[in-house]
Design an enzyme around this catalytic site. Structure first.
Site, PDB file in Angstrom:
ATOM      1  N   ASP A 119       3.995   5.509  -0.628  1.00  0.00           N
ATOM      2  CA  ASP A 119       4.136   6.794  -1.040  1.00  0.00           C
ATOM      3  C   ASP A 119       4.299   7.097  -2.662  1.00  0.00           C
ATOM      4  O   ASP A 119       4.720   6.083  -3.253  1.00  0.00           O
ATOM      5  CB  ASP A 119       5.595   7.646  -0.469  1.00  0.00           C
ATOM      6  CG  ASP A 119       5.418   7.556   1.211  1.00  0.00           C
ATOM      7  OD1 ASP A 119       4.382   7.709   1.617  1.00  0.00           O
ATOM      8  OD2 ASP A 119       6.445   7.664   1.718  1.00  0.00           O
ATOM      9  N   ASP A 137      -0.358  11.759   4.332  1.00  0.00           N
ATOM     10  CA  ASP A 137       0.779  12.659   4.925  1.00  0.00           C
ATOM     11  C   ASP A 137       0.137  14.120   4.582  1.00  0.00           C
ATOM     12  O   ASP A 137       0.244  15.027   5.688  1.00  0.00           O
ATOM     13  CB  ASP A 137       2.090  12.549   4.028  1.00  0.00           C
ATOM     14  CG  ASP A 137       2.661  11.244   4.225  1.00  0.00           C
ATOM     15  OD1 ASP A 137       2.358  10.582   5.468  1.00  0.00           O
ATOM     16  OD2 ASP A 137       3.502  10.687   3.507  1.00  0.00           O
TER      17      ASP A 137
END
Length: 166
Positions: A119, A137
């Site tokens: 991330d 995402d």
């Protein structure tokens, strides 16, 4: 018939490629936990922070990486199996399905390659939330929203003639 499959697999491939390319850039440029502010004026609410997530969103079930890998693969298989049932008129849903599948596969590749999802997109709403995510995402969320939007729009269009007949 072939064209709709090309749309799906091109969307999956593009989503997966962009997701993996951005993650490789982040891995090459930032150490785990390191942050940079690409747009200084937005630094209080947006920055790039390299992190790893072995769980789901917000670190939920942090030690369940293998379970989420299996779930991602099942979701992609289910969506591809469902894909032929999408009406020809639902073009947005066709593209959105590619986004969802590509995003799920992007995070699955991370779990296989790194043991965790990489991330780096760090949004903060001071006093409310601080979240680090990635393009996979975002593709999943955007794809789901597009599917819901087209479904709502289609349902509304079906209800409009019925209501005018009353």
């Amino acid at each position: 018939m072939v064209r709709k499959w090309v749309v799906l697999f091109v969307m999956i491939a593009l989503t997966l490629a962009v997701d993996q390319a951005t993650k490789r850039i982040i891995i090459a440029q930032l150490q785990l936990g390191e942050s940079v502010q690409p747009i200084p004026a937005l630094a209080p609410v947006f920055q790039l922070t390299r992190s790893e997530n072995t769980g789901a969103a917000f670190g939920f079930l942090a030690h369940a990486s293998d379970i989420f890998l299996i779930i991602a693969i099942i979701v992609v298989i289910a969506m591809i199996a469902f894909y032929p049932r999408i009406p020809a008129s639902a073009r947005i849903t066709r593209y959105a399905t590619g986004l969802v599948c590509g995003g799920a596969l992007g995070n699955a590749v991370d779990r296989i390659d790194h043991g965790a999802v990489i991330d780096f997109i760090h949004y903060t709403i001071p006093g409310v939330i601080s979240n680090v995510s990635n393009l996979a995402d975002h593709a999943i969320v955007f794809g789901v929203l597009l599917i819901l939007f087209e479904s709502w729009r289609t349902d509304s269009a079906k209800e409009a003639p019925a209501q005018s007949e009353v």
